[in-house]
Design a protein around this motif. Structure first.
Motif, PDB file in Angstrom:
ATOM      1  N   GLY A   7       0.814  -1.212   0.000  1.00  0.00           N
ATOM      2  CA  GLY A   7       0.000   0.000   0.000  1.00  0.00           C
ATOM      3  C   GLY A   7       0.847   1.261   0.000  1.00  0.00           C
ATOM      4  N   LYS A   8       2.069   1.148   0.524  1.00  0.00           N
ATOM      5  CA  LYS A   8       2.904   2.344   0.696  1.00  0.00           C
ATOM      6  C   LYS A   8       3.225   3.010  -0.649  1.00  0.00           C
ATOM      7  N   GLU A   9       3.572   2.166  -1.635  1.00  0.00           N
ATOM      8  CA  GLU A   9       3.905   2.720  -2.966  1.00  0.00           C
ATOM      9  C   GLU A   9       2.739   3.521  -3.530  1.00  0.00           C
ATOM     10  N   VAL A  10       1.534   2.975  -3.348  1.00  0.00           N
ATOM     11  CA  VAL A  10       0.333   3.626  -3.881  1.00  0.00           C
ATOM     12  C   VAL A  10       0.093   4.934  -3.122  1.00  0.00           C
ATOM     13  N   ALA A  11       0.200   4.852  -1.782  1.00  0.00           N
ATOM     14  CA  ALA A  11      -0.026   6.047  -0.949  1.00  0.00           C
ATOM     15  C   ALA A  11       0.999   7.127  -1.299  1.00  0.00           C
ATOM     16  N   LEU A 148      -5.427   1.083  -5.506  1.00  0.00           N
ATOM     17  CA  LEU A 148      -4.443  -0.018  -5.493  1.00  0.00           C
ATOM     18  C   LEU A 148      -4.566  -0.853  -6.766  1.00  0.00           C
ATOM     19  N   LEU A 149      -5.808  -1.173  -7.145  1.00  0.00           N
ATOM     20  CA  LEU A 149      -6.005  -2.006  -8.350  1.00  0.00           C
ATOM     21  C   LEU A 149      -5.482  -1.268  -9.587  1.00  0.00           C
ATOM     22  N   ALA A 150      -5.713   0.042  -9.637  1.00  0.00           N
ATOM     23  CA  ALA A 150      -5.249   0.828 -10.797  1.00  0.00           C
ATOM     24  C   ALA A 150      -3.722   0.899 -10.820  1.00  0.00           C
ATOM     25  N   TYR A 151      -3.125   1.142  -9.637  1.00  0.00           N
ATOM     26  CA  TYR A 151      -1.665   1.290  -9.565  1.00  0.00           C
ATOM     27  C   TYR A 151      -0.952   0.027 -10.057  1.00  0.00           C
ATOM     28  N   TYR A 152      -1.477  -1.142  -9.658  1.00  0.00           N
ATOM     29  CA  TYR A 152      -0.832  -2.401 -10.042  1.00  0.00           C
ATOM     30  C   TYR A 152      -1.383  -2.953 -11.358  1.00  0.00           C
ATOM     31  N   GLU A 153      -2.153  -2.107 -12.062  1.00  0.00           N
ATOM     32  CA  GLU A 153      -2.686  -2.437 -13.393  1.00  0.00           C
ATOM     33  C   GLU A 153      -3.409  -3.779 -13.401  1.00  0.00           C
ATOM     34  N   ILE A 154      -4.270  -3.971 -12.417  1.00  0.00           N
ATOM     35  CA  ILE A 154      -5.067  -5.203 -12.353  1.00  0.00           C
ATOM     36  C   ILE A 154      -6.353  -4.958 -13.155  1.00  0.00           C
ATOM     37  N   GLU A 155      -6.512  -5.768 -14.185  1.00  0.00           N
ATOM     38  CA  GLU A 155      -7.617  -5.570 -15.143  1.00  0.00           C
ATOM     39  C   GLU A 155      -8.971  -5.787 -14.453  1.00  0.00           C
ATOM     40  N   LEU A 156      -9.868  -4.817 -14.620  1.00  0.00           N
ATOM     41  CA  LEU A 156     -11.195  -4.958 -14.005  1.00  0.00           C
ATOM     42  C   LEU A 156     -12.289  -5.242 -15.031  1.00  0.00           C
ATOM     43  N   ALA A 157     -12.221  -4.567 -16.175  1.00  0.00           N
ATOM     44  CA  ALA A 157     -13.288  -4.748 -17.168  1.00  0.00           C
ATOM     45  C   ALA A 157     -13.383  -6.216 -17.554  1.00  0.00           C
TER      46      ALA A 157
END
Ligand code: NAD
Length: 284
Positions: A7-11, A148-157
């Motif tokens: 979480g730190k990287e994202v924060a 967090l999901l956006a930062y780690y490019e986790i596909e949602l669509a």
């Protein structure tokens, strides 16, 4: 190897952007300011307040804490919120939970100005969330998960996501944010008959229940992404909803507790104070 989603990287990334906007606001003589309202001395509430103050100070946001005794009449608390709504030098209002029994969350949500509602609890902001209207202010923890999901490019669509927990603060608004991102969402809760049936199908499992160690390897399919929003204590040790070590062996990626979503939540609060301040500055 399992990726640990820190979480730190994202924060840090959010804080950098927030700090830049704070500097821009200061150049035009506007200092963003948050007011925290707390009733009573609940230790978890005080801990969260301390973390929020630290996060605000880190990016240059001013903070004022207004503390009422546990037995304060509801009218005094609501009237303090009215005063903060009127105060042009206050840009965000954060009312700490738990509230005394005499004052419902809903009464508070109806009283806070939607423009200063930096934890997204007013009906107006929740309506904007359903409409996917980006002018709204979102509940901070669900937004932290999305960051967090956006930062780690986790596909949602098109992904299958199982959210465990359906509270109005975390699980329900998070499910809507995920739907807005075109995921297919199963929202489970305490009355769900067969939790495993939903979690095992999911590409992404997000648990926000407060039930320590609820999510075991049996709940998760090989290669899933596992996000743990839960925050609890077992034998004096902080833990989440997920059996971290065992689930990490199966998951492609997992958030730690502590050091995961909680770290991002306070950065999101600061981001939303600045968003509110910027909007008010433009309107004035
Ligand atoms: P809540 O008690 O209001 O809601 C809990 C939800 O989980 C409910 O929908 C309930 O039905 C469901 N649930 C409980 N036990 C379950 C079980 N055994 N199986 C399936 N569903 C179950 O809690 P909340 O305010 O939504 O918070 C949830 C967790 O998230 C808590 O641990 C809280 O401390 C944590 N939290 C973390 C942050 C953060 O920034 N990391 C912020 C807010 C809350």
């Amino acid at each position: 190897m399992t990726k640990v989603l820190s979480g730190k990287e994202v924060a840090d990334k959010i804080n950098q952007q927030t700090q830049q906007v704070v500097e821009e606001l200061k150049l035009i003589h506007h200092i963003p300011a948050l007011a925290i309202v707390r009733v009573g001395e609940d230790p978890s509430s005080i801990a969260y307040e301390t973390a929020a103050i630290k996060a605000m100070n880190q990016v240059g946001i001013e903070v004022e804490s207004i503390v009422f005794p546990e037995d304060a009449p509801s009218e005094h608390i609501l009237s303090a919120i009215d005063d903060l709504n009127e105060n042009a030098d206050t840009h965000g209002i954060l009312v700490m939970q738990p509230l005394p029994e005499s004052l419902s969350r809903n009464e508070v949500a109806l009283r806070i100005s939607p423009d200063k509602d930096i934890d997204g609890l007013t009906p107006s902001n929740l309506g904007k969330l359903v409409e996917n209207d980006q002018t709204g202010l979102w509940p901070s923890t669900p937004k932290a998960v999305m960051e967090l999901l956006a930062y780690y490019e986790i596909e949602l669509a098109g992904s299958d996501v199982c959210v465990i927990g359906s509270s109005p603060v975390v699980g329900k608004p998070l499910s809507i944010l995920l739907l807005n991102a075109e995921a297919t969402v199963a929202n489970c809760h305490i009355k769900t008959k067969d939790l495993t049936q939903y979690t095992r199908q999911a590409d992404i499992v997000i648990s926000a229940t407060g039930a320590p160690h609820l999510v075991s390897p049996e709940h998760v399919r090989e290669g899933a992404v596992v996000i743990d929003v839960g925050y609890g204590q077992v034998d004096g040790k902080t833990c989440g909803d997920v059996q971290y070590d065992a689930v990490a062996e199966k998951a492609a990626a997992i958030t730690p507790v502590p050091g995961g979503i909680g770290t991002i939540t306070t950065a999101v609060l600061a981001e939303q104070v600045v968003k509110a301040a910027w909007k008010m500055t433009k309107a004035s």
